[in-house]
Design an enzyme around this catalytic site. Structure first.
Site, PDB file in Angstrom:
ATOM      1  N   LYS A  14       0.836  -1.084   0.295  1.00 56.40           N
ATOM      2  CA  LYS A  14       0.009  -0.044   0.084  1.00 56.40           C
ATOM      3  C   LYS A  14       0.917   1.183   0.075  1.00 56.40           C
ATOM      4  O   LYS A  14       0.726   2.369  -0.694  1.00 56.40           O
ATOM      5  CB  LYS A  14      -0.864  -0.284   1.263  1.00 56.40           C
ATOM      6  CG  LYS A  14      -2.116  -0.932   0.920  1.00 56.40           C
ATOM      7  CD  LYS A  14      -3.011  -1.203   2.327  1.00 56.40           C
ATOM      8  CE  LYS A  14      -4.012  -2.334   2.143  1.00 56.40           C
ATOM      9  NZ  LYS A  14      -4.427  -2.755   3.294  1.00 56.40           N
TER      10      LYS A  14
ATOM     11  N   GLN B 231      -5.909  -1.797   9.271  1.00 56.54           N
ATOM     12  CA  GLN B 231      -5.741  -3.435   8.676  1.00 56.54           C
ATOM     13  C   GLN B 231      -6.086  -4.236   9.629  1.00 56.54           C
ATOM     14  O   GLN B 231      -5.928  -4.464  10.685  1.00 56.54           O
ATOM     15  CB  GLN B 231      -3.996  -3.277   8.646  1.00 56.54           C
ATOM     16  CG  GLN B 231      -3.566  -4.674   7.818  1.00 56.54           C
ATOM     17  CD  GLN B 231      -4.059  -4.634   6.342  1.00 56.54           C
ATOM     18  OE1 GLN B 231      -3.883  -3.573   5.727  1.00 56.54           O
ATOM     19  NE2 GLN B 231      -4.145  -5.992   5.936  1.00 56.54           N
TER      20      GLN B 231
ATOM     21  N   ASP C 213     -12.078   2.127   3.309  1.00 54.49           N
ATOM     22  CA  ASP C 213     -12.464   0.578   3.331  1.00 54.49           C
ATOM     23  C   ASP C 213     -13.854   0.604   3.062  1.00 54.49           C
ATOM     24  O   ASP C 213     -14.111  -0.702   2.765  1.00 54.49           O
ATOM     25  CB  ASP C 213     -12.073  -0.046   4.493  1.00 54.49           C
ATOM     26  CG  ASP C 213     -10.922  -0.739   4.536  1.00 54.49           C
ATOM     27  OD1 ASP C 213     -10.406  -1.258   3.615  1.00 54.49           O
ATOM     28  OD2 ASP C 213     -10.244  -0.848   5.611  1.00 54.49           O
TER      29      ASP C 213
HETATM   30  N1  GUN Z   1      -7.060  -7.349   5.528  1.00 54.34           N
HETATM   31  C1  GUN Z   1      -7.213  -7.983   4.284  1.00 54.34           C
HETATM   32  N2  GUN Z   1      -8.008  -7.486   3.367  1.00 54.34           N
HETATM   33  C2  GUN Z   1      -8.363  -6.263   3.837  1.00 54.34           C
HETATM   34  C3  GUN Z   1      -8.928  -4.931   3.496  1.00 54.34           C
HETATM   35  O1  GUN Z   1      -9.770  -4.961   2.402  1.00 54.34           O
HETATM   36  N3  GUN Z   1      -9.101  -3.834   4.628  1.00 54.34           N
HETATM   37  C4  GUN Z   1      -8.399  -3.999   5.521  1.00 54.34           C
HETATM   38  N4  GUN Z   1      -8.705  -3.146   6.459  1.00 54.34           N
HETATM   39  N5  GUN Z   1      -7.765  -4.884   6.023  1.00 54.34           N
HETATM   40  C5  GUN Z   1      -7.740  -5.991   5.242  1.00 54.34           C
END
Ligand code: GUN
Length: 287
Positions: free
Chosen positions: A53, A97, A120
């Site tokens: 990211k 996360q 998200d």
């Molecule tokens: N962990 C795995 N996929 C995701 C996601 O799409 N968002 C978040 N915040 N954590 C994740």
């Protein structure tokens, strides 16, 4: 149908999304979009995602930062960090996360992020907007899948769509987004009776079940569009999806590969959501 199957490359489409974002960022006045990721604990897979990211943000000219917190942090500690990020006007997007340690409620954390910064799309306000057909911030993986299908001019209106999996991150928002595209939507899950028969009725089949290569050729309608959200290691350690790609690509009209299909879209649409969040915040609070 193997010779004519359309491979829906998320990797290529993610490049298109990123280059469009880079262009749009270069035209902005004021500070660039800013994303902050909160990571609690040191789950190895999360570390990889969070690194990816940060790299993606850099590529398109976004500001990004990571708040790393020890696994023993209390829910109150995490809520305090979220509150600070909520009130920082240089931060347009906040992502906590997952997975979080068991003693921290995902629902309470998701509800604490300001809906305008909720890249998200997990906040109940954004979930409501999604189902009501209003504008908002929606989960990245399903949004990326819709973008990919549109990019390839795949007709969704009037089609029978089946989603296998009912998670809050993929299955449910995918259902809402396909409904918004005028599909007739069915959501199947681990308790569905005769899943194979349900799959065979689908013109658009989205699989997010987390079971390696469970979807076989005789489960798929000839000419269907197949989207594979799965990421699993098979018995020989190879990365495979929830769809048996070799088998199913002989009968479907279009399919996403694993890797290089849905995976790259999630981060590309996280960037899209961050850009969108900034734009909406500028309209609400111009400076
Ligand atoms: N962990 C795995 N996929 C995701 C996601 O799409 N968002 C978040 N915040 N954590 C994740």
């Amino acid at each position: 149908m193997d010779d004519t199957v359309l491979v829906l490359s998320g990797r290529k489409y993610a490049r298109v999304v990123r280059s469009s974002l880079k262009e749009r960022v270069s035209l902005l006045q004021g500070s660039p979009p800013g994303l902050t990721v909160v990571m609690v604990g040191d789950d190895p897979a999360s570390k990889v995602y969070v690194g990816a990211k940060e790299k993606a943000c850099k590529k398109v000219g976004f500001n990004s930062s990571v708040v790393r917190m020890p696994a023993e942090s209390s829910e109150a500690d995490v809520l305090k960090v979220v509150e600070e990020l909520n009130s920082d006007s240089d931060i347009h997007g906040i992502l906590v996360q997952l997975p979080l340690p068991d003693h921290i409620s995902v629902d309470r954390i998701a509800s604490a992020v300001l809906p305008e910064k909720d890249v998200d799309g997990f906040h109940p306000v954004n979930v409501g907007k999604l189902w009501r057909g209003e504008d908002g911030l929606f989960p990245c993986t399903p949004s990326g899948i819709i973008g990919l299908l549109r990019h390839h001019h795949i007709v969704m209106t009037g089609k029978n769509a089946l989603i296998v999996g009912r998670s809050n991150i993929v299955g449910k928002p995918m259902a809402a987004l396909l409904l918004r595209e005028n599909c007739t939507v069915t959501v199947a899950h681990s308790r569905t009776v005769d899943l194979a028969e349900q799959c065979r009725r689908a013109d658009i089949l989205v699989v997010a079940a987390g079971r390696a290569e469970m979807i076989k050729k005789n489960w798929v309608k000839p000419g269907a569009v197949v989207v594979d959200v799965g990421m699993n290691r098979n018995s020989s350690g190879k990365l495979v999806g929830d769809v048996d790609y070799h088998d199913v690509s002989q009968i479907c009209s279009a399919i996403t590969p694993v890797p290089g299909g849905v995976g790259p879209l999630t981060i590309a649409y996280l960037l899209e959501n961050t850009f969108k969040a900034r734009s909406r915040q500028q309209i609400a609070r111009p400076n």
